[in-house]
Design a protein around this motif. Structure first.
Motif, PDB file in Angstrom:
ATOM      1  N   ASP A 125     -35.396  56.761  17.261  1.00 38.00           N
ATOM      2  CA  ASP A 125     -34.870  56.638  15.907  1.00 38.00           C
ATOM      3  C   ASP A 125     -33.702  55.660  15.847  1.00 38.00           C
ATOM      4  O   ASP A 125     -33.337  55.190  14.778  1.00 38.00           O
ATOM      5  N   ALA A 126     -33.104  55.380  16.997  1.00 45.03           N
ATOM      6  CA  ALA A 126     -31.950  54.479  17.036  1.00 45.03           C
ATOM      7  C   ALA A 126     -32.392  53.029  16.823  1.00 45.03           C
ATOM      8  O   ALA A 126     -33.386  52.587  17.391  1.00 45.03           O
ATOM      9  N   THR A 127     -31.655  52.312  16.004  1.00 46.31           N
ATOM     10  CA  THR A 127     -31.954  50.905  15.764  1.00 46.31           C
ATOM     11  C   THR A 127     -31.413  50.066  16.920  1.00 46.31           C
ATOM     12  O   THR A 127     -30.212  50.077  17.183  1.00 46.31           O
ATOM     13  N   PRO A 128     -32.270  49.355  17.639  1.00 47.50           N
ATOM     14  CA  PRO A 128     -31.799  48.572  18.786  1.00 47.50           C
ATOM     15  C   PRO A 128     -30.950  47.391  18.351  1.00 47.50           C
ATOM     16  O   PRO A 128     -31.034  46.931  17.209  1.00 47.50           O
ATOM     17  N   ILE A 129     -30.135  46.878  19.258  1.00 46.12           N
ATOM     18  CA  ILE A 129     -29.326  45.697  18.967  1.00 46.12           C
ATOM     19  C   ILE A 129     -29.620  44.628  20.019  1.00 46.12           C
ATOM     20  O   ILE A 129     -30.145  44.918  21.104  1.00 46.12           O
ATOM     21  N   THR A 130     -29.285  43.395  19.692  1.00 42.19           N
ATOM     22  CA  THR A 130     -29.470  42.271  20.599  1.00 42.19           C
ATOM     23  C   THR A 130     -28.111  41.693  20.978  1.00 42.19           C
ATOM     24  O   THR A 130     -27.249  41.525  20.120  1.00 42.19           O
ATOM     25  N   ILE A 131     -27.939  41.393  22.258  1.00 44.16           N
ATOM     26  CA  ILE A 131     -26.727  40.734  22.740  1.00 44.16           C
ATOM     27  C   ILE A 131     -27.160  39.555  23.615  1.00 44.16           C
ATOM     28  O   ILE A 131     -27.973  39.716  24.524  1.00 44.16           O
ATOM     29  N   GLN A 132     -26.625  38.389  23.305  1.00 39.74           N
ATOM     30  CA  GLN A 132     -26.949  37.193  24.072  1.00 39.74           C
ATOM     31  C   GLN A 132     -25.912  37.026  25.189  1.00 39.74           C
ATOM     32  O   GLN A 132     -24.712  37.165  24.956  1.00 39.74           O
ATOM     33  N   VAL A 133     -26.393  36.710  26.381  1.00 35.99           N
ATOM     34  CA  VAL A 133     -25.526  36.605  27.550  1.00 35.99           C
ATOM     35  C   VAL A 133     -25.645  35.201  28.137  1.00 35.99           C
ATOM     36  O   VAL A 133     -26.753  34.714  28.373  1.00 35.99           O
ATOM     37  N   THR A 134     -24.507  34.560  28.365  1.00 35.07           N
ATOM     38  CA  THR A 134     -24.482  33.242  28.997  1.00 35.07           C
ATOM     39  C   THR A 134     -23.597  33.302  30.231  1.00 35.07           C
ATOM     40  O   THR A 134     -22.417  33.649  30.134  1.00 35.07           O
ATOM     41  N   SER A 135     -24.156  32.997  31.384  1.00 43.76           N
ATOM     42  CA  SER A 135     -23.353  32.956  32.605  1.00 43.76           C
ATOM     43  C   SER A 135     -22.758  31.565  32.762  1.00 43.76           C
ATOM     44  O   SER A 135     -23.435  30.552  32.600  1.00 43.76           O
ATOM     45  N   LEU A 136     -21.464  31.528  33.049  1.00 43.88           N
ATOM     46  CA  LEU A 136     -20.726  30.275  33.211  1.00 43.88           C
ATOM     47  C   LEU A 136     -20.060  30.273  34.585  1.00 43.88           C
ATOM     48  O   LEU A 136     -20.140  31.246  35.336  1.00 43.88           O
ATOM     49  N   ASP A 137     -19.410  29.178  34.943  1.00 42.03           N
ATOM     50  CA  ASP A 137     -18.607  29.110  36.163  1.00 42.03           C
ATOM     51  C   ASP A 137     -17.162  29.480  35.837  1.00 42.03           C
ATOM     52  O   ASP A 137     -16.446  28.683  35.244  1.00 42.03           O
ATOM     53  N   TRP A 138     -16.580  30.606  36.170  1.00 45.77           N
ATOM     54  CA  TRP A 138     -17.181  31.785  36.753  1.00 45.77           C
ATOM     55  C   TRP A 138     -16.766  32.931  35.846  1.00 45.77           C
ATOM     56  O   TRP A 138     -15.798  33.630  36.106  1.00 45.77           O
ATOM     57  N   VAL A 161     -28.389  53.794  22.451  1.00 51.47           N
ATOM     58  CA  VAL A 161     -29.135  52.790  21.673  1.00 51.47           C
ATOM     59  C   VAL A 161     -29.702  51.746  22.632  1.00 51.47           C
ATOM     60  O   VAL A 161     -28.974  51.223  23.482  1.00 51.47           O
ATOM     61  N   PRO A 162     -30.997  51.418  22.511  1.00 51.26           N
ATOM     62  CA  PRO A 162     -31.544  50.345  23.354  1.00 51.26           C
ATOM     63  C   PRO A 162     -30.868  49.010  23.039  1.00 51.26           C
ATOM     64  O   PRO A 162     -30.690  48.654  21.874  1.00 51.26           O
ATOM     65  N   VAL A 163     -30.480  48.307  24.082  1.00 47.30           N
ATOM     66  CA  VAL A 163     -29.830  47.010  23.915  1.00 47.30           C
ATOM     67  C   VAL A 163     -30.705  45.946  24.582  1.00 47.30           C
ATOM     68  O   VAL A 163     -31.015  46.049  25.767  1.00 47.30           O
ATOM     69  N   GLN A 164     -31.123  44.955  23.789  1.00 44.17           N
ATOM     70  CA  GLN A 164     -31.894  43.843  24.334  1.00 44.17           C
ATOM     71  C   GLN A 164     -30.947  42.710  24.699  1.00 44.17           C
ATOM     72  O   GLN A 164     -30.368  42.052  23.831  1.00 44.17           O
ATOM     73  N   SER A 288     -37.624  33.835  22.895  1.00 45.03           N
ATOM     74  CA  SER A 288     -36.413  34.654  22.898  1.00 45.03           C
ATOM     75  C   SER A 288     -35.419  34.234  21.830  1.00 45.03           C
ATOM     76  O   SER A 288     -34.370  34.828  21.684  1.00 45.03           O
ATOM     77  N   MET A 289     -35.751  33.202  21.040  1.00 44.43           N
ATOM     78  CA  MET A 289     -34.828  32.784  20.001  1.00 44.43           C
ATOM     79  C   MET A 289     -34.845  33.742  18.809  1.00 44.43           C
ATOM     80  O   MET A 289     -33.968  33.737  17.982  1.00 44.43           O
ATOM     81  N   ASN A 290     -35.880  34.562  18.704  1.00 37.72           N
ATOM     82  CA  ASN A 290     -35.925  35.522  17.611  1.00 37.72           C
ATOM     83  C   ASN A 290     -34.872  36.598  17.822  1.00 37.72           C
ATOM     84  O   ASN A 290     -34.591  36.990  18.948  1.00 37.72           O
ATOM     85  N   HIS A 291     -34.315  37.086  16.755  1.00 34.68           N
ATOM     86  CA  HIS A 291     -33.267  38.094  16.862  1.00 34.68           C
ATOM     87  C   HIS A 291     -33.793  39.492  16.569  1.00 34.68           C
ATOM     88  O   HIS A 291     -33.030  40.406  16.299  1.00 34.68           O
ATOM     89  N   ASP A 292     -35.132  39.645  16.629  1.00 35.85           N
ATOM     90  CA  ASP A 292     -35.659  40.983  16.404  1.00 35.85           C
ATOM     91  C   ASP A 292     -35.287  41.912  17.535  1.00 35.85           C
ATOM     92  O   ASP A 292     -35.298  43.123  17.395  1.00 35.85           O
ATOM     93  N   GLY A 293     -34.959  41.322  18.689  1.00 37.25           N
ATOM     94  CA  GLY A 293     -34.391  42.105  19.773  1.00 37.25           C
ATOM     95  C   GLY A 293     -35.377  42.791  20.672  1.00 37.25           C
ATOM     96  O   GLY A 293     -35.128  42.958  21.839  1.00 37.25           O
ATOM     97  N   MET A 294     -36.549  43.200  20.170  1.00 37.70           N
ATOM     98  CA  MET A 294     -37.410  44.012  20.990  1.00 37.70           C
ATOM     99  C   MET A 294     -38.778  43.390  21.239  1.00 37.70           C
ATOM    100  O   MET A 294     -39.633  43.991  21.841  1.00 37.70           O
ATOM    101  N   THR A 295     -39.016  42.172  20.742  1.00 37.70           N
ATOM    102  CA  THR A 295     -40.304  41.540  20.940  1.00 37.70           C
ATOM    103  C   THR A 295     -40.384  40.933  22.329  1.00 37.70           C
ATOM    104  O   THR A 295     -39.537  40.151  22.707  1.00 37.70           O
ATOM    105  N   HIS A 296     -41.409  41.288  23.082  1.00 36.87           N
ATOM    106  CA  HIS A 296     -41.579  40.778  24.436  1.00 36.87           C
ATOM    107  C   HIS A 296     -42.840  39.944  24.514  1.00 36.87           C
ATOM    108  O   HIS A 296     -43.862  40.291  23.925  1.00 36.87           O
TER     109      HIS A 296
END
Length: 298
Positions: A125-138, A161-164, A288-296
């Protein structure tokens, strides 16, 4: 005298081994054995199964080794049969080929089943959220496409809550890992990888880069702070009101090699994550550019 020396040596070796085992619990290496989310719990069960299957091989082999060394030792009154012309045993061939095949088949089945089961989060029932992660130096940059905020070296999520997580890199390839919440996923320039995680309860969880990336690698650590949904929303709202905005110049400076303290931004340049992916060779139609968060995508 010799027996006494060996006894003292063995005693000190045993004490050293026990100290190493006990003191190792003072760091983060065993967090993977303390799961705090559904993904980590599923992977933990697979780890236990793998350990049991390995033990089913290792323990009998070690026991047979000790038995053979004792039974067939070179001793004048040893009654073990001497068969210099013995070369083949169908029974033994079946045993030492059949057992590993069965074990590998069992492990392969459960590994494949677990892998496909974790492709998508469970329906809740929980609405999932999307978080974008970028790894940098360092350091690690987290951008929230729905909340429109950004953080550096820490990430806040709603508990239960599921987090994508959608992951990329604007530096050498790295690996995003939160041991208590789930397995690691690579961050690669020009690609947007996906990893869904969930924290069952509020708390603070250790995260780190699990791929060597040079001088500042040891400092590529971050905190995952899980809060109740209401507190998470309040946090995001407060950040939008009080934190400074991130500009393109801010990101350019942040992306330069070097260490960084935790930072919080009330906003960030629109489309920043997508620009990073495309800049490093990613395609505009990347799923992965879509922000629906859960589409694989398989």
């Amino acid at each position: 005298m010799r027996k006494r020396d060996w006894f003292h040596r063995g005693k000190w070796m045993l004490m050293a081994a026990m100290a190493t085992l006990l003191l190792a619990g003072c760091d983060n290496r065993y967090l993977v054995l303390n799961p705090k989310g559904p993904v980590a719990e599923t992977e933990y069960r697979l780890i236990v199964l793998s350990a049991v299957l390995c033990a089913a091989v290792v323990i009998p082999v070690l026991a047979l080794l000790a038995f053979i060394i004792y039974r067939y030792r070179d001793k004048p009154d040893n009654k073990a049969p001497y068969k210099p012309d013995w070369a083949h045993s169908t029974t033994l061939e079946v045993v030492w080929w059949g057992i590993p095949i069965v074990i590998i088949a069992i492990l392969g089945y459960f590994t494949a089943r677990t892998t496909f089961a974790l492709v998508k989060p469970p329906v809740t029932d929980a609405t999932p959220i999307t978080i974008q992660v970028t790894s940098l130096d360092w350091k690690w940059l987290f951008t929230y496409p729905d909340q429109k905020v950004a953080t550096v070296n820490y990430v806040e999520i709603p508990a239960g809550v599921p987090v994508q997580f959608v992951l990329t890199s604007d530096a050498p390839m790295n690996s995003f890992w939160v041991p208590q919440l789930g397995g690691q996923e690579y961050t690669m320039p020009g690609m947007a990888m996906r990893l869904w995680l969930q924290a069952d309860h509020p708390g603070e969880y250790f995260g780190q880069g699990a791929n060597f990336t040079g001088k500042g690698f040891a400092h590529m650590q971050f905190k995952v702070i899980a809060k109740p949904q209401a507190e998470f929303e309040a946090w995001a709202q407060n950040v939008r009101k009080t934190a400074p905005a991130m500009t393109k110049e801010d990101y350019t400076a942040l992306a330069k090699p070097g260490l960084s303290e935790t930072r919080t931004y009330s906003s960030y340049p629109e489309g920043l994550f997508e620009e990073i992916v495309k800049k490093n060779g990613g395609q505009e139609h990347d799923h992965s550019m879509n922000h629906d968060g859960m589409t694989h995508t398989p």
